[in-house]
Scaffold this motif. Structure first.
Motif, PDB file in Angstrom:
ATOM      1  N   LYS A  13     -40.813 106.266 -25.904  1.00 56.32           N
ATOM      2  CA  LYS A  13     -39.781 105.227 -25.967  1.00 56.32           C
ATOM      3  C   LYS A  13     -39.074 105.081 -24.613  1.00 56.32           C
ATOM      4  CE  LYS A  13     -35.895 103.848 -28.932  1.00 56.32           C
ATOM      5  NZ  LYS A  13     -35.794 102.637 -28.187  1.00 56.32           N
ATOM      6  N   ASP A  14     -39.089 103.881 -24.088  1.00 58.84           N
ATOM      7  CA  ASP A  14     -38.419 103.542 -22.826  1.00 58.84           C
ATOM      8  C   ASP A  14     -38.909 104.358 -21.627  1.00 58.84           C
ATOM      9  OD1 ASP A  14     -36.864 101.636 -24.091  1.00 58.84           O
ATOM     10  OD2 ASP A  14     -35.313 103.106 -24.617  1.00 58.84           O
ATOM     11  N   ALA A  15     -40.135 104.888 -21.736  1.00 62.49           N
ATOM     12  CA  ALA A  15     -40.656 105.692 -20.618  1.00 62.49           C
ATOM     13  C   ALA A  15     -40.975 104.800 -19.422  1.00 62.49           C
ATOM     14  CB  ALA A  15     -41.904 106.440 -21.058  1.00 62.49           C
ATOM     15  N   ASP A  16     -40.657 105.303 -18.215  1.00 59.43           N
ATOM     16  CA  ASP A  16     -41.069 104.615 -16.984  1.00 59.43           C
ATOM     17  C   ASP A  16     -42.507 104.964 -16.646  1.00 59.43           C
ATOM     18  OD1 ASP A  16     -38.471 103.435 -15.905  1.00 59.43           O
ATOM     19  OD2 ASP A  16     -37.890 105.520 -16.275  1.00 59.43           O
ATOM     20  N   VAL A  17     -42.896 106.178 -17.032  1.00 64.34           N
ATOM     21  CA  VAL A  17     -44.251 106.664 -16.744  1.00 64.34           C
ATOM     22  C   VAL A  17     -44.726 107.451 -17.967  1.00 64.34           C
ATOM     23  CG1 VAL A  17     -45.660 108.099 -15.197  1.00 64.34           C
ATOM     24  CG2 VAL A  17     -43.619 106.948 -14.294  1.00 64.34           C
ATOM     25  N   VAL A  18     -46.004 107.266 -18.334  1.00 64.15           N
ATOM     26  CA  VAL A  18     -46.617 108.103 -19.379  1.00 64.15           C
ATOM     27  C   VAL A  18     -47.829 108.780 -18.748  1.00 64.15           C
ATOM     28  CG1 VAL A  18     -47.835 108.121 -21.602  1.00 64.15           C
ATOM     29  CG2 VAL A  18     -45.871 106.591 -21.270  1.00 64.15           C
ATOM     30  N   VAL A  19     -47.899 110.113 -18.843  1.00 64.74           N
ATOM     31  CA  VAL A  19     -49.055 110.841 -18.305  1.00 64.74           C
ATOM     32  C   VAL A  19     -49.795 111.496 -19.472  1.00 64.74           C
ATOM     33  CG1 VAL A  19     -49.860 112.567 -16.648  1.00 64.74           C
ATOM     34  CG2 VAL A  19     -47.635 111.453 -16.291  1.00 64.74           C
ATOM     35  N   VAL A  20     -51.098 111.225 -19.557  1.00 66.08           N
ATOM     36  CA  VAL A  20     -51.910 111.920 -20.561  1.00 66.08           C
ATOM     37  C   VAL A  20     -52.383 113.217 -19.909  1.00 66.08           C
ATOM     38  CG1 VAL A  20     -53.853 111.790 -22.158  1.00 66.08           C
ATOM     39  CG2 VAL A  20     -52.707 109.686 -21.429  1.00 66.08           C
ATOM     40  N   ALA A  21     -51.761 114.327 -20.312  1.00 67.38           N
ATOM     41  CA  ALA A  21     -52.099 115.612 -19.693  1.00 67.38           C
ATOM     42  C   ALA A  21     -53.216 116.323 -20.456  1.00 67.38           C
ATOM     43  CB  ALA A  21     -50.855 116.500 -19.634  1.00 67.38           C
ATOM     44  N   THR A  22     -53.295 116.063 -21.758  1.00 65.04           N
ATOM     45  CA  THR A  22     -54.369 116.656 -22.581  1.00 65.04           C
ATOM     46  C   THR A  22     -54.993 115.528 -23.370  1.00 65.04           C
ATOM     47  OG1 THR A  22     -52.872 118.537 -22.911  1.00 65.04           O
ATOM     48  CG2 THR A  22     -54.882 118.498 -24.242  1.00 65.04           C
ATOM     49  N   ASP A  23     -56.322 115.470 -23.379  1.00 57.85           N
ATOM     50  CA  ASP A  23     -56.973 114.337 -24.062  1.00 57.85           C
ATOM     51  C   ASP A  23     -57.196 114.632 -25.547  1.00 57.85           C
ATOM     52  OD1 ASP A  23     -58.842 116.288 -23.368  1.00 57.85           O
ATOM     53  OD2 ASP A  23     -60.496 114.857 -23.250  1.00 57.85           O
ATOM     54  N   HIS A  24     -56.116 114.978 -26.245  1.00 60.14           N
ATOM     55  CA  HIS A  24     -56.211 115.180 -27.698  1.00 60.14           C
ATOM     56  C   HIS A  24     -56.744 113.901 -28.360  1.00 60.14           C
ATOM     57  CE1 HIS A  24     -54.292 119.034 -27.939  1.00 60.14           C
ATOM     58  NE2 HIS A  24     -53.097 118.633 -27.567  1.00 60.14           N
ATOM     59  N   ALA A  25     -57.489 114.068 -29.451  1.00 64.18           N
ATOM     60  CA  ALA A  25     -58.064 112.911 -30.157  1.00 64.18           C
ATOM     61  C   ALA A  25     -56.982 111.914 -30.565  1.00 64.18           C
ATOM     62  CB  ALA A  25     -58.823 113.398 -31.388  1.00 64.18           C
ATOM     63  N   GLY A  77     -42.108 104.837  -6.806  1.00 61.57           N
ATOM     64  CA  GLY A  77     -40.996 105.298  -5.975  1.00 61.57           C
ATOM     65  C   GLY A  77     -40.450 106.632  -6.465  1.00 61.57           C
ATOM     66  N   ALA A  78     -39.224 106.938  -6.035  1.00 62.58           N
ATOM     67  CA  ALA A  78     -38.626 108.235  -6.373  1.00 62.58           C
ATOM     68  C   ALA A  78     -38.515 108.393  -7.885  1.00 62.58           C
ATOM     69  CB  ALA A  78     -37.255 108.343  -5.727  1.00 62.58           C
ATOM     70  N   LEU A  79     -38.665 109.618  -8.352  1.00 64.96           N
ATOM     71  CA  LEU A  79     -38.666 109.852  -9.806  1.00 64.96           C
ATOM     72  C   LEU A  79     -37.316 110.316 -10.333  1.00 64.96           C
ATOM     73  CD1 LEU A  79     -42.179 111.491 -10.236  1.00 64.96           C
ATOM     74  CD2 LEU A  79     -41.466 109.152 -10.721  1.00 64.96           C
ATOM     75  N   ASN A  80     -36.364 110.457  -9.440  1.00 65.72           N
ATOM     76  CA  ASN A  80     -35.020 110.849  -9.837  1.00 65.72           C
ATOM     77  C   ASN A  80     -34.529 109.948 -10.984  1.00 65.72           C
ATOM     78  OD1 ASN A  80     -32.515 111.844  -9.902  1.00 65.72           O
ATOM     79  ND2 ASN A  80     -32.025 111.497  -7.743  1.00 65.72           N
ATOM     80  N   ASP A  81     -34.197 110.565 -12.121  1.00 68.27           N
ATOM     81  CA  ASP A  81     -33.698 109.839 -13.299  1.00 68.27           C
ATOM     82  C   ASP A  81     -34.721 108.929 -13.970  1.00 68.27           C
ATOM     83  OD1 ASP A  81     -31.279 111.054 -13.105  1.00 68.27           O
ATOM     84  OD2 ASP A  81     -30.370 109.448 -11.891  1.00 68.27           O
ATOM     85  N   ARG A  82     -35.976 108.982 -13.519  1.00 68.70           N
ATOM     86  CA  ARG A  82     -36.994 108.193 -14.237  1.00 68.70           C
ATOM     87  C   ARG A  82     -37.460 108.987 -15.452  1.00 68.70           C
ATOM     88  NH1 ARG A  82     -39.412 103.697 -12.055  1.00 68.70           N
ATOM     89  NH2 ARG A  82     -38.436 103.140 -10.099  1.00 68.70           N
ATOM     90  N   ARG A  83     -37.746 108.250 -16.527  1.00 69.13           N
ATOM     91  CA  ARG A  83     -38.161 108.917 -17.755  1.00 69.13           C
ATOM     92  C   ARG A  83     -39.690 109.021 -17.756  1.00 69.13           C
ATOM     93  NH1 ARG A  83     -36.000 109.844 -22.957  1.00 69.13           N
ATOM     94  NH2 ARG A  83     -37.537 109.394 -24.592  1.00 69.13           N
ATOM     95  N   VAL A  84     -40.179 110.262 -17.807  1.00 72.05           N
ATOM     96  CA  VAL A  84     -41.630 110.486 -17.774  1.00 72.05           C
ATOM     97  C   VAL A  84     -42.058 111.177 -19.069  1.00 72.05           C
ATOM     98  CG1 VAL A  84     -43.572 111.516 -16.530  1.00 72.05           C
ATOM     99  CG2 VAL A  84     -41.551 110.744 -15.250  1.00 72.05           C
ATOM    100  N   ALA A  85     -42.969 110.527 -19.786  1.00 71.04           N
ATOM    101  CA  ALA A  85     -43.514 111.139 -21.011  1.00 71.04           C
ATOM    102  C   ALA A  85     -44.790 111.884 -20.643  1.00 71.04           C
ATOM    103  CB  ALA A  85     -43.821 110.050 -22.038  1.00 71.04           C
ATOM    104  N   VAL A  86     -44.871 113.148 -21.035  1.00 67.09           N
ATOM    105  CA  VAL A  86     -46.099 113.927 -20.823  1.00 67.09           C
ATOM    106  C   VAL A  86     -46.738 114.131 -22.190  1.00 67.09           C
ATOM    107  CG1 VAL A  86     -47.047 116.157 -20.101  1.00 67.09           C
ATOM    108  CG2 VAL A  86     -45.263 115.047 -18.725  1.00 67.09           C
TER     109      VAL A  86
END
Ligand SMILES: NC(=O)c1ccc[n+]([C@@H]2O[C@H](COP(=O)([O-])OP(=O)(O)OC[C@H]3O[C@@H](n4cnc5c(N)ncnc54)[C@H](O)[C@@H]3O)[C@@H](O)[C@H]2O)c1
Length: 424
Positions: free
Chosen positions: A365-377, A306-315
């Motif tokens: 911590k407490d992320a709603d979404v985690v995105v792996v943007a770079t595939d570091h080892a 859903g909407a990402l307003n105020d959602r915590r996203v870890a990049v």
């Protein structure tokens, strides 16, 4: 043979990611080397024996070269003429007009014009648009009257080494040299011969095309699985399963994996070809596919949470590719800009880049979404996924276009991913 008064063997102009390892390698092979850069911070770092960026093994070579006294530094391009060989390793970005931006090269040429003498050899190591080497030769002939290839030598010797592999590949990767006129190729071949790698002589324009098209091939090669990833989302198919179906025991398979495809070289080099393309738009379309991956991921996240307003996203990851500290033209930054436009609370972590980021633990911590943007080892470790499953929100969505953990899901919930993962 020369009227050029040489107090050094070679000068490298532009001590960036290409020029500095090259200058160090020349000096390490025993050549008296002048390194030129107009950035005082960069020169200061090299003077202080500190590599200004990550390049495997380069710090050790820098210290060795310092001790040998064979590397002299200068902020004046004209001082490069104290060496017989002048190698330009300046940046060659593209304008937004789909046109090479030659301002740094032109500026260095103008600084050199008055001090060049018969016997000098000028090598373009930068990636340049087709015809640039002949332009440089023509510029020197027009303004100084030199006979290029007989009095003054001009060649293109494109840098083809991938960041992080310089010292591993400089001795082995065939060195392409496209010389102008009768003897430029031979003269510049002698310089690069110190590394012992095969020297391949060709024409200037063929050297230019070989470099640019090697990058276009890579850029296109990754655009195809990226487009397939988007098609799979439309058809509710799994891209990793389709890729496996294409490749498994099939002699004509070989499709690459999806991911963030960018970086300063790949993105701009297609533009040098597009400039005068016989198929206008074809390479732009390739670029658009790779450039739209961040938006595709953001749309995919919104469809699921859903909407990402105020959602915590870890990049996770800001570098343009794994294992580097180079953030230039990285799609991770584009992803963050897009997420911020959705009013998400973005927290980034990257263990390599100079940009300050949160720690891994803080980011997830407490992320709603985690995105792996770079595939570091570091992110491929099973423990990284286990930590996400423990510390992010219970229903955290993990976005992993790289398939870091072998779970084969671009979008999946952390608990589901941990169960599917082959590496956990
Ligand atoms: N980075 C790579 O992995 C890579 C690989 C292959 C080819 N290339 C090509 O090599 C070239 C250089 O790339 P890079 O990544 O090293 O660039 P860079 O921006 O890291 O380095 C350029 C350096 O030149 C200096 N400089 C700019 N103008 C100057 C001037 N007028 N006088 C003196 N110094 C000046 C800058 O301060 C900088 O240190 C580009 O054409 C690039 O496309 C890069």
């Amino acid at each position: 043979m020369s009227n050029a008064q040489s107090t050094a063997d070679v000068a490298v102009v532009g001590l960036g990611r290409v020029g500095l390892p090259l200058a160090l390698s020349f000096a390490d092979r025993g050549l008296r080397t002048i390194g030129v850069d107009n950035d005082p911070t960069r020169l200061g770092a090299v003077r202080e024996k500190t590599m200004p960026f990550q390049e495997t093994g380069a710090q050790e070579v820098l210290e060795r070269v310092h001790a040998s006294g064979r590397l002299e530094l200068s902020d004046r391009v004209a001082e490069a003429a104290n060496a017989r060989h002048i190698v330009l390793t300046l940046g060659t970005p593209s304008f937004s007009h789909i046109e090479i931006d030659m301002r740094d090269i032109r500026s260095a040429l103008d600084d050199l014009l008055g001090v060049l003498a018969p016997g000098h050899a000028l090598t373009l190591r930068s990636t340049v648009a087709p015809g640039t080497t002949e332009f440089v030769a023509g510029y020197l002939a027009k303004h100084r009257g030199f006979t290029i290839g007989e009095e003054v030598f001009v060649a293109h010797a494109p840098e083809r080494i991938a960041a992080g592999r310089f010292l591993e590949e400089i001795d082995t990767l065939p060195c392409i040299i496209g010389g102008v006129g009768p003897r430029s190729g031979e003269v510049v071949g002698e310089l690069f011969g110190v590394f012992g790698a095969p020297i391949v002589q060709t024409t200037p324009v063929q050297a230019e095309l070989a470099k640019i098209w090697a990058n276009i091939l890579r850029y296109t090669n990754f655009a195809l699985p990226n487009l397939l990833m988007m098609d799979c989302e439309r058809y509710e198919a799994n891209v990793f399963e389709v890729i496996d179906l294409i490749n498994r025991d099939y002699p004509r398979g070989g499709i690459a994996k999806p991911g963030f495809t960018a970086g300063t070289c790949l993105r701009k080099d297609f533009a040098f070809s597009e400039e005068r393309s016989n198929a206008p738009g074809m390479l732009l379309a390739v670029s658009r596919v790779n450039e739209s991956v961040p938006l595709f991921l953001v749309e995919g996240i919104k469809r699921r949470v859903g909407a990402l307003n105020d959602r915590r996203v870890a990049v996770l990851g800001l570098a343009f590719k794994a294992g580097t500290d180079d953030e230039r033209d990285s799609l991770a930054h584009k992803l963050i800009r897009l997420l911020e436009r959705e009013l998400a609370d973005v927290v980034a972590h990257d263990p390599h880049v100079p940009t300050p980021t949160a720690s891994f633990t803080e980011a997830i911590k407490d992320a709603d979404v985690v995105v792996v943007a770079t595939d570091h080892a570091e992110f491929r470790e099973p423990e990284a996924l286990a930590a996400i499953a423990r510390q992010a929100k219970q229903d955290c969505l993990v976005v992993d276009p790289w398939n870091c953990w072998g779970a084969g899901q671009v979008f999946a919930y952390a608990s589901e991913l941990a169960a599917l993962s082959t590496s956990a």
